[in-house]
Motif scaffolding. Structure first.
Motif, PDB file in Angstrom:
ATOM      1  N   GLU A  79       0.860  -1.193   0.000  1.00 40.41           N
ATOM      2  CA  GLU A  79       0.000   0.000   0.000  1.00 40.41           C
ATOM      3  C   GLU A  79       0.890   1.234   0.000  1.00 40.41           C
ATOM      4  OE1 GLU A  79      -3.293   0.551  -0.116  1.00 40.41           O
ATOM      5  OE2 GLU A  79      -3.607  -1.573  -0.497  1.00 40.41           O
ATOM      6  N   PRO A  80       0.901   2.023  -1.061  1.00 38.55           N
ATOM      7  CA  PRO A  80       1.816   3.170  -1.187  1.00 38.55           C
ATOM      8  C   PRO A  80       1.748   4.154  -0.025  1.00 38.55           C
ATOM      9  CG  PRO A  80       0.702   2.742  -3.262  1.00 38.55           C
ATOM     10  CD  PRO A  80       0.023   1.886  -2.240  1.00 38.55           C
ATOM     11  N   SER A  81       0.588   4.261   0.610  1.00 35.55           N
ATOM     12  CA  SER A  81       0.432   5.242   1.689  1.00 35.55           C
ATOM     13  C   SER A  81       1.117   4.802   2.981  1.00 35.55           C
ATOM     14  CB  SER A  81      -1.053   5.489   1.965  1.00 35.55           C
ATOM     15  OG  SER A  81      -1.703   4.284   2.345  1.00 35.55           O
ATOM     16  N   ASN A  82       1.510   3.531   3.078  1.00 37.07           N
ATOM     17  CA  ASN A  82       2.109   3.029   4.313  1.00 37.07           C
ATOM     18  C   ASN A  82       3.616   3.219   4.375  1.00 37.07           C
ATOM     19  OD1 ASN A  82      -0.342   2.145   5.401  1.00 37.07           O
ATOM     20  ND2 ASN A  82      -0.218   0.181   4.343  1.00 37.07           N
ATOM     21  N   LEU A  83       4.304   2.938   3.269  1.00 37.48           N
ATOM     22  CA  LEU A  83       5.757   3.043   3.233  1.00 37.48           C
ATOM     23  C   LEU A  83       6.190   3.752   1.960  1.00 37.48           C
ATOM     24  CD1 LEU A  83       6.720  -0.634   4.235  1.00 37.48           C
ATOM     25  CD2 LEU A  83       6.787   1.358   5.747  1.00 37.48           C
ATOM     26  N   SER A  84       7.263   4.538   2.066  1.00 39.85           N
ATOM     27  CA  SER A  84       7.817   5.144   0.855  1.00 39.85           C
ATOM     28  C   SER A  84       8.450   4.034   0.018  1.00 39.85           C
ATOM     29  CB  SER A  84       8.882   6.180   1.221  1.00 39.85           C
ATOM     30  OG  SER A  84      10.047   5.540   1.720  1.00 39.85           O
ATOM     31  N   PRO A  85       8.619   4.233  -1.293  1.00 42.23           N
ATOM     32  CA  PRO A  85       9.232   3.188  -2.131  1.00 42.23           C
ATOM     33  C   PRO A  85      10.599   2.748  -1.621  1.00 42.23           C
ATOM     34  CG  PRO A  85       8.229   4.869  -3.512  1.00 42.23           C
ATOM     35  CD  PRO A  85       8.154   5.377  -2.096  1.00 42.23           C
ATOM     36  N   ASP A  86      11.400   3.700  -1.167  1.00 41.59           N
ATOM     37  CA  ASP A  86      12.744   3.366  -0.673  1.00 41.59           C
ATOM     38  C   ASP A  86      12.664   2.510   0.585  1.00 41.59           C
ATOM     39  OD1 ASP A  86      13.907   4.740  -2.725  1.00 41.59           O
ATOM     40  OD2 ASP A  86      14.276   6.555  -1.576  1.00 41.59           O
ATOM     41  N   THR A  87      11.796   2.908   1.526  1.00 41.09           N
ATOM     42  CA  THR A  87      11.670   2.164   2.778  1.00 41.09           C
ATOM     43  C   THR A  87      11.113   0.771   2.516  1.00 41.09           C
ATOM     44  OG1 THR A  87      11.306   4.214   4.005  1.00 41.09           O
ATOM     45  CG2 THR A  87      10.638   2.165   5.080  1.00 41.09           C
TER      46      THR A  87
END
Length: 393
Positions: A79-87
């Motif tokens: 879910e994009p809202s939970n973690l940034s792409p890098d994290t």
């Protein structure tokens, strides 16, 4: 057939009939979930019922970390809202390479605090690097590994698989503050002099990095709409990142902090020149522009509108300083150079914090505390003149 039962504020128990006892009483599979409304709870009941009836449901007390990882990946990490792409990418890598091979076979309920303590202590030993290099892992890398473990266990608590997070009370090694290499004023003059013989877009890119303190991904994501050449400002509201398997993607800035940063008037003149050139190029190839980025007009892009990859900026910088035999520092250290120059010029830490996009001023103080202390000592030395004059009277 299933039904829901309210269990408290935003809490519901899902009940699914799975058979009958000899006396005719029903047998249930149950799960307690968090939901904002009965409607949301009934949606979760539908999914739960399907899992139970299809034999895909594992009781919380029996589920193993390997199995729960799939749940975490599907329902949280993706879910994009939970973690940034890098994290997200970082956590997945840590879980796959360091955590699941050692703890994946364990039931969630059997993972105790001592396992997390052992995990952290093991990371402190020699030979734990995955890049083949010698030396120990840095304290920041160890903390990142812990965060990945803590994150998946926190979701297990949140989804009622376990009652408490065994990672909560684990003490971590304190991060060691490493003094960054920066350029002094004379070295900056040398850099700007060398850039005169390089293409205009690289001259502008490096100048932006030094004068605004923007991060590599933020610079790569700059579009012409973000530049105000009349007020000599840049709006930093997005960044580019490389996602494995997906390529370059846009994301929000670190800490989700948008900011407007002023830059020198001379840079506005260079930007106007570059934009005029880019406009001519765009008109010439408007029918064959990169479809992926057709709605964006990046400052640092190829002739088809595709933005520069963030890591290629650091690679170019490394070649530049090697070829010109300039003191070697990372591209990211141009950000530290920018802050250090401002501190030495007496600019207030709050202003510097805002320019760098730090979450709060304490972050700035922690990173640049030694520079601020040196600047403070230099400021105090100015009073020596007055004191010496008074003593001589």
């Amino acid at each position: 057939m299933g039904y829901i039962e309210p269990r408290g504020k935003n809490s519901y128990r899902l009940n699914v009939v799975i058979g009958y006892k000899e006396d005719g009483n029903k047998l249930y599979e149950r799960q307690t979930v968090t939901a904002k409304s009965p409607t949301e709870a009934r949606k979760k009941l539908t999914l739960f019922e399907a899992e139970v009836l299809n034999g895909q449901y594992s009781k919380p007390e029996n589920i193993r970390l390997n199995e729960f990882y799939k749940e975490w990946l599907e329902k949280y990490a993706n879910e994009p809202s939970n973690l940034s792409p890098d994290t997200r990418q970082n956590y997945i890598s840590i879980l796959k390479e360091r955590i699941l091979p050692n703890y994946g076979h364990m039931k969630l309920a059997d993972i105790k605090t001592i396992h997390i303590v052992n995990f952290v202590n093991d990371l402190k030993k020699d030979g734990k690097r995955l890049d083949g290099k010698e030396g120990k892992l840095s304290s920041s890398t160890i903390r990142n590994c812990y965060r990945a473990f803590d994150n998946i266990l926190s979701r297990a608590v949140e989804w009622k698989f376990i009652k408490e997070n065994p990672a909560d009370t684990v003490k971590l090694p304190k991060p060691k503050s490493k003094k960054s290499e920066v350029y002094n004023v004379d070295e900056l003059r040398q850099i700007f002099s060398l850039l005169e013989s390089y293409p205009l877009h690289w001259k502008i890119l490096i100048t932006l990095a030094i004068t605004t303190g923007a991060r590599q991904g933020e610079i790569a994501a700059l579009e012409w709409k973000h530049i105000n050449t009349d007020k000599h400002t840049v709006l930093i509201e997005q960044a580019l990142t490389e996602v494995i398997g997906e390529g370059v993607r846009l994301k929000s800035t670190k800490n989700d902090r948008n900011r407007i940063v002023s830059f020198p008037e001379s840079l506005s003149k260079m930007l106007k020149t570059l934009k005029a050139r880019r406009n001519e190029e765009t008109l010439a190839i408007k029918d064959i522009q990169d479809e992926t980025w057709k709605d964006h007009y990046f400052i640092f892009a190829n002739e088809f509108g595709k933005p520069v990859r963030p890591d290629s900026i650091g690679q170019w910088w490394s070649r530049f300083i090697t070829k010109n035999k300039v003191k070697k520092i990372r591209f990211h250290d141009l950000r530290h150079t920018s802050a250090t120059v401002l501190i030495n010029e007496g600019i207030h830490a709050k202003v510097i914090s805002e320019r760098l996009g730090h979450a709060d001023i304490s972050t700035t103080m922690n990173i640049y505390g030694h520079v601020l202390a040196e600047a403070d000592q230099a400021a105090a030395s100015h009073f020596d003149t007055f004191l010496e004059n008074k003593a001589n009277k």
